[in-house]
Design an enzyme around this catalytic site. Structure first.
Site, PDB file in Angstrom:
ATOM      1  N   GLY A   1       0.807  -1.210   0.000  1.00 33.06           N
ATOM      2  CA  GLY A   1       0.000   0.000   0.000  1.00 33.06           C
ATOM      3  C   GLY A   1       0.842   1.262   0.000  1.00 33.06           C
ATOM      4  O   GLY A   1       0.563   2.219  -0.726  1.00 33.06           O
TER       5      GLY A   1
ATOM      6  N   GLU B   1       1.144   4.211  -2.874  1.00 32.89           N
ATOM      7  CA  GLU B   1       0.975   5.630  -2.585  1.00 32.89           C
ATOM      8  C   GLU B   1       2.171   6.426  -3.100  1.00 32.89           C
ATOM      9  O   GLU B   1       2.027   7.522  -3.651  1.00 32.89           O
ATOM     10  CB  GLU B   1       0.801   5.838  -1.080  1.00 32.89           C
ATOM     11  CG  GLU B   1       0.579   7.294  -0.714  1.00 32.89           C
ATOM     12  CD  GLU B   1       0.419   7.476   0.796  1.00 32.89           C
ATOM     13  OE1 GLU B   1       0.225   8.627   1.218  1.00 32.89           O
ATOM     14  OE2 GLU B   1       0.496   6.466   1.539  1.00 32.89           O
TER      15      GLU B   1
ATOM     16  N   THR C   1      -6.993   4.499  -0.383  1.00 31.23           N
ATOM     17  CA  THR C   1      -6.574   4.212  -1.757  1.00 31.23           C
ATOM     18  C   THR C   1      -5.404   3.236  -1.819  1.00 31.23           C
ATOM     19  O   THR C   1      -5.341   2.383  -2.701  1.00 31.23           O
ATOM     20  CB  THR C   1      -6.183   5.532  -2.464  1.00 31.23           C
ATOM     21  OG1 THR C   1      -7.228   6.474  -2.261  1.00 31.23           O
ATOM     22  CG2 THR C   1      -5.965   5.315  -3.934  1.00 31.23           C
ATOM     23  N   CYS C   2      -4.486   3.359  -0.872  1.00 26.29           N
ATOM     24  CA  CYS C   2      -3.287   2.531  -0.929  1.00 26.29           C
ATOM     25  C   CYS C   2      -3.593   1.056  -0.736  1.00 26.29           C
ATOM     26  O   CYS C   2      -2.794   0.190  -1.106  1.00 26.29           O
ATOM     27  CB  CYS C   2      -2.288   2.982   0.130  1.00 26.29           C
ATOM     28  SG  CYS C   2      -1.832   4.705  -0.077  1.00 26.29           S
ATOM     29  N   PHE C   3      -4.718   0.775  -0.123  1.00 24.54           N
ATOM     30  CA  PHE C   3      -5.051  -0.625   0.169  1.00 24.54           C
ATOM     31  C   PHE C   3      -6.327  -1.089  -0.534  1.00 24.54           C
ATOM     32  O   PHE C   3      -6.816  -2.180  -0.272  1.00 24.54           O
ATOM     33  CB  PHE C   3      -5.199  -0.818   1.690  1.00 24.54           C
ATOM     34  CG  PHE C   3      -3.977  -0.425   2.459  1.00 24.54           C
ATOM     35  CD1 PHE C   3      -2.886  -1.282   2.528  1.00 24.54           C
ATOM     36  CD2 PHE C   3      -3.902   0.804   3.085  1.00 24.54           C
ATOM     37  CE1 PHE C   3      -1.749  -0.914   3.236  1.00 24.54           C
ATOM     38  CE2 PHE C   3      -2.772   1.175   3.791  1.00 24.54           C
ATOM     39  CZ  PHE C   3      -1.681   0.328   3.863  1.00 24.54           C
TER      40      PHE C   3
END
EC number: 2.3.2.26
Length: 1057
Positions: free
Chosen positions: A752, A756, A1024-1026
């Site tokens: 994640g 990013e 968002t990262c995950f």
């Protein structure tokens, strides 16, 4: 019947006449009220075949050549052939061959060199005997030389026997004579229409006008530009394009008739028998000039004279030796050029005056010549029918070919009830490559006569239609017979070397047969056919590739689809399980199918993609094999130097790796390969780091290293920090797994954080404040800016970042045109790429290319320059040397467009792109990357739009209180599926940072939805990262809809949490 020439032995059949020489045509009373089917002329005897199949002979009988012991001066019936219906005869110097309507051959006369083919010890045979060794073969033509014989079978096989002193049998220099018919194997596969023999030389003529000759060549009678004898068939190249349809031979000279009615002669010319107004020999074919104003439809050769018939005038012309009256000119003079045979000739197309008596004029039906005698079968003007035309072949004397008439005959019999002769006919046709090579010819405009290395002469549409007409479910017996013939007879006889391009045609047409596409026939027909194809020698395979390259795309695709189906069929069998005892043959089968596809793919690439590259993709590969394991096996084979470029037999012991044939991989499979390659390289880098660390424990001089590439960056200076670290990074460290650490944050990078990082740094690098890229409003795309002040190191960094993203399986948001990916893969950008980046300019260039008039200079007023903006001012750049002085016109407009495209995508940004390219390939270069097509590489970098929303739902995971049937989850998916496409894409952007999906598809995009505290007044929140969505426990569908739309509508940038 009219006859003239040497009558000293009674060979004219005129009875007890006083003259030994007949100087001009004379009627033969014997043939009144009789119709003649064929005439054969020996040196001193003549054989006549009547329409009822009876045979009459006359002339010298010293060696039994008449087949009877009756009168020699007038024709007498050969009683021994009473039971036979004879259709054709041919005579040597003192022997005769007769062919009956069943295709059987009878022989009699002199047998000194085995020319009768009877394998006997007698010097001569006085009564006709059947040549038993040919009894199971259906012969359609026979031809006799002085001491040798030829025969053509219905299956396009050529047999020879007799003397071979000069090589006239075509069997090589080793044998002197053959007493039984021998197959000329070197001619197998060629579709023949005629055999002909001279004194000691031989010819065969193909259906498309190619001539092969062999034997004596002392006077150049083979037309091969020399005087050397030939012991094997040689192609007469100089006549290949002349549309030859008939050939005949004298003792030492040859004449050939063209489709247009022209005549070529060559060989001995000492008596003027070539008709070139000289007595010179000709070692090359030469057209008879004095006949060029007329259309000749019949030719015939005597020992040393030649005859030709012109139907428009009804006249017969002759030239050559005239000492025995054989020219029919009324004298014994030789003639060096065509001279009219004496007679009151009447043209079939002429108007018949009322006062012409039937006894006074002759309407020629057919001419015959041989030895020193000549004949003409005629009728009166009142009963005159059309004369024979040697330019039109007699179907009864031709080989089997697949045509409408034959298929109609076969289909006319009820299924399972056709007679043995029909079964034999089907079997004979499909057991012979020669017959199939003579089928489906492009007869329109006589195109098949242009057959050569670039043109097959085949009408592929006819092949498809006729094959589909023949192979029908309601006639299974025909299909079974065809399949059996192909499997047991045709394909097992195929060889790697072929005698001529005409022997290649069935490789083109057979894939059109529906039986080839039947999976039940894959291992018995399609794969053996493919093996023969793959094993072709280099020269014939090159010709076949040329033919494929000019096929209509659907026809080419048909062959590709056939062998793709074979591969899938075999892989399915492999997945089910192959017994160890069958593993070897399975390997060879799979290698064969893939090798054929490899050849086809090579052709497709060489022709600039006859069909789209993705038509070679076998999408089932990922399901049927373990691609990762296949790749590892392939890498090991490469490491050990395993060569898979040789023949199929040798490949049988080598396990098949599909990676050897990467063109069958679709984008998803290639991505899996790239990821597998990356994992292997990462593992190797980690292992090397571990070894170095272990060594450092014992050897202090060796520094310990981190098994991962660590990037420690500050959010507020992400570009500077990343550049600093990457500048110091060794090339080998790029191959390590990437771990990102944000200063002051405790998050562990399980993927994640890395995601990013890529999202943030690419957004930063592409920011206009750097001025590195130019943004194009019309296309909303960016391209390298040649006005940037930034160092090329920054472009190198962007290349490295893009490479790291791919290498670490992360999508990045790049708005470059397809041209970028073309250049990364060493492909040239084109006008289409200019249209994508600069639509208005691209359209203008297309208009320039399409402009139909000649006044381009006046209309467009262009020269080889481009005007560019340079900080508010305009600057003119020359596209070529002296471009400002070079006007664009109709002749050079394509060069101008090419130069314009080259400037935009290459010259103006060369140093910047080179830096980007070097950075990218430092991380991501290698063989696997080059397997990608530009659009596939683009999709792997930025994702694609092949949405499958149901698949997204299916693969979503749930945490906390949620599961697939939870009421909130159920209404969530109801709302989501009701959203318009743009809203769904906005949701992806909101949740994942991109509105595109990985190239591996929705199944590789794992979303996670977890429950959160708080009430229904809260909005959904994305991590968002995950790919993680915090979803409050809404109970009302409309509430959920409003909150979800509100959340995604107010999403800005990447909405990173």
């Amino acid at each position: 019947m009219l006859c003239w020439g040497n009558a000293s032995y009674g060979q004219l059949g005129l009875g007890g006449i006083d003259e030994e020489i007949v100087l001009e045509p004379r009627k033969s009373d014997f043939f009144v009220n009789k119709k003649v089917r064929d005439v054969g002329c020996g040196l001193r005897h003549t054989v006549f075949v009547l329409d009822d199949g009876t045979v009459y002979t006359c002339g010298c009988n010293d060696l039994g050549q008449l087949g009877h012991e009756k009168s020699r001066k007038k024709p007498e019936q050969v009683v021994a052939l009473d039971a036979q219906n004879i259709v054709a005869v041919s005579c040597g110097e003192a022997h005769t061959l007769a062919l009956n309507d069943k295709g059987q051959v009878y022989a009699w006369g002199l047998d000194s060199d085995g020319q009768l083919g009877l394998q006997g010890s007698e010097e001569c045979i006085r009564v006709p005997r059947n040549i038993k060794s040919l009894s199971d073969i259906q012969i359609v033509q026979v031809a006799c030389g002085y001491y040798h014989s030829l025969a053509l079978s219905k299956a396009s096989e050529v047999f020879c026997w007799g003397q071979n002193k000069y090589g006239q049998l075509g069997l090589g220099i080793e044998c002197q004579k053959q007493t039984s018919p021998q197959l000329i194997k070197s001619l197998l596969g060629i579709p023949f229409m005629q055999v002909a023999a001279g004194g000691a030389h031989s010819f065969v003529l193909t259906l498309s006008g190619a001539i092969f000759g062999w034997g004596r060549n002392k006077f150049g009678q083979l037309g091969l530009n020399d005087e050397n004898d030939r012991y094997v068939p040689n192609l007469l190249k100089s006549l290949r394009s002349q549309k030859i349809v008939y050939i005949c031979c004298g003792e030492d000279h040859t004449a050939a008739l063209t489709k247009e009615g022209g005549v070529f002669t060559f060989g001995a010319g000492g008596y003027g028998q070539l008709g070139h107004n000289s007595t010179s020999h000709e070692i090359n074919p030469r057209k008879v000039f004095e006949l060029m104003g007329s259309i000749v439809t019949q030719i015939a050769c005597g020992r040393q004279h030649t005859s030709a018939f012109v139907p428009s005038s009804g006249r017969i012309y002759s030239f050559g030796l005239g000492g025995n009256g054989q020219l029919g000119t009324g004298s014994t003079s030789n003639r060096k050029s065509p001279f009219t045979v004496k007679g009151n000739w009447f043209s079939y197309n002429g108007q018949c005056p009322q006062d012409i008596g039937s006894e006074d004029y002759f309407c020629v039906k057919r001419i015959f010549s041989g030895g020193d005698q000549s004949f003409s079968h005629y009728s009166s003007p009142q009963s005159c029918g059309p004369p024979d035309d040697f330019r039109r072949s007699d179907p009864s004397k031709q080989i089997w070919t697949v045509n409408e008439a034959l298929i109609q005959k076969w289909l006319s019999y009820p299924s399972g009830r056709f007679p043995v002769e029909i079964a034999n006919e089907i079997d004979g046709t499909f057991s012979s490559s020669g017959c199939l090579n003579g089928s489906f010819l492009a007869v329109s405009n006589d195109d098949h006569y242009r057959t050569g290395t670039r043109f097959s002469g085949v009408d592929m549409n006819a092949a498809r239609l006729l094959f589909h007409r023949l192979i029908q479910p309601d006639h299974p017996q025909i299909s079974q017979q065809v399949a059996a013939s192909l499997e047991k007879n045709l394909i097992p006889k195929l060889t790697s070397s072929l005698p001529d391009v005409e022997a290649l045609r069935f490789y083109l047409t057979l894939p059109e047969c529906p039986l080839m596409s039947d999976c039940n026939n894959f291992t018995t027909i399609a794969i053996p056919f493919g093996t023969a194809l793959v094993n072709l020698e280099k020269a014939p395979l090159k010709v076949l590739e040329n033919w494929w390259s000019v096929l209509e795309p659907p026809l080419f695709l048909k062959i590709v689809e056939l062998f793709k189906e074979v591969v899938v069929h075999l892989l399915k069998l492999y997945k089910i399980g192959i017994p160890p005892s069958e593993r070897r043959i399975f390997n060879s089968f799979l290698h064969t199918a893939l090798k054929v596809l490899e050849i086809l793919h090579r052709v497709n690439e060489r022709t600039g993609q006859l069909i789209q590259y993705d038509k070679f993709y076998i999408h089932e590969v990922q399901e049927l094999i373990d691609i990762r394991n296949d790749y590892i096996n392939w890498v090991q084979q490469q490491a050990y130097g395993v060569d898979v470029s040789h023949g199929i037999t040798e490949l049988a012991d080598i396990p098949v790796t599909i990676c050897t044939y990467p063109f069958v991989f679709d984008a998803q499979a290639k991505t899996t390969l790239l990821q597998t390659d990356a994992v292997l390289q990462m593992q190797m880098a980690i292992d090397q780091a571990h070894r170095q660390n272990v060594s450092s424990l014992f050897l202090p001089v060796i520094e310990s290293v981190n098994p991962c590439l660590i990037l420690v960056v500050r959010r507020e200076n992400i570009v500077g920090d990343a550049m600093e670290v990457l500048r110091k990074t060794k090339n080998i460290d790029y191959k390590k797994p990437l771990k990102v650490i944000f200063v002051g944050e405790d998050a562990v990078d399980a993927g994640g954080v890395r995601k990013e990082f890529f999202l943030l740094i690419m957004r930063e690098l592409l920011d206009p404040k750097y001025g590195m890229f130019r943004y194009y409003e019309d296309s909303r795309l960016i391209w390298f800016s040649d006005k940037t002040f930034e160092d090329s190191d920054l472009f190198h960094l962007i290349g490295v970042i893009c490479g790291l993203a791919i290498y670490n399986f992360t999508i990045v948001d790049l708005h470059f045109p397809l041209a970028l990916y073309k250049k990364l893969l060493k492909r040239k950008p084109s006008l289409d790429d200019l249209k994508e980046l600069m639509p208005d300019v691209g359209r203008s260039m297309q208009q320039l290319l399409d402009y139909p008039e000649d006044d381009i200079e006046e209309t467009f007023c262009l020269n080889f320059t481009i005007t560019v903006e340079n900080f508010g001012a305009t600057e003119v750049k020359e596209l070529v040397l002296n471009g400002a002085d070079t006007a664009v016109n109709k002749q050079n407009r394509q060069e101008f467009v090419d130069a314009y495209v080259d400037y935009i995508f290459n010259k103006s940004v060369a140093s910047l792109f080179d830096a980007f390219h070097a950075g990218f390939h430092k991380v991501c270069g290698g063989k696997v990357l080059l397997l990608f097509q530009p659009n596939e590489l683009q999709a792997m970098v930025i994702g694609n739009t092949n949405y499958d929303w149901k698949e997204l739902e299916k693969n979503t995971e749930y945490k906390g209180e949620y599961w697939a049937e939870h009421p909130t989850i159920k209404i969530f998916w109801e709302v989501f599926h009701e959203l318009p496409l743009e809203k769904k894409k906005q949701f992806l952007l909101f949740l994942t940072g991109s509105d595109r999906i990985p190239i591996l598809g929705m199944k590789s995009l794992k979303l996670v939805i977890q429950s959160t505290g708080g009430g229904e007044s809260y909005l959904p929140v994305s991590h968002t990262c995950f790919n993680l969505l915090d979803l409050p426990k809404y109970t009302e569908k409309e509430t959920l809809r409003c909150k979800l739309i509100q959340a995604i509508d107010h999403n800005e940038g990447f909405s990173l949490i």
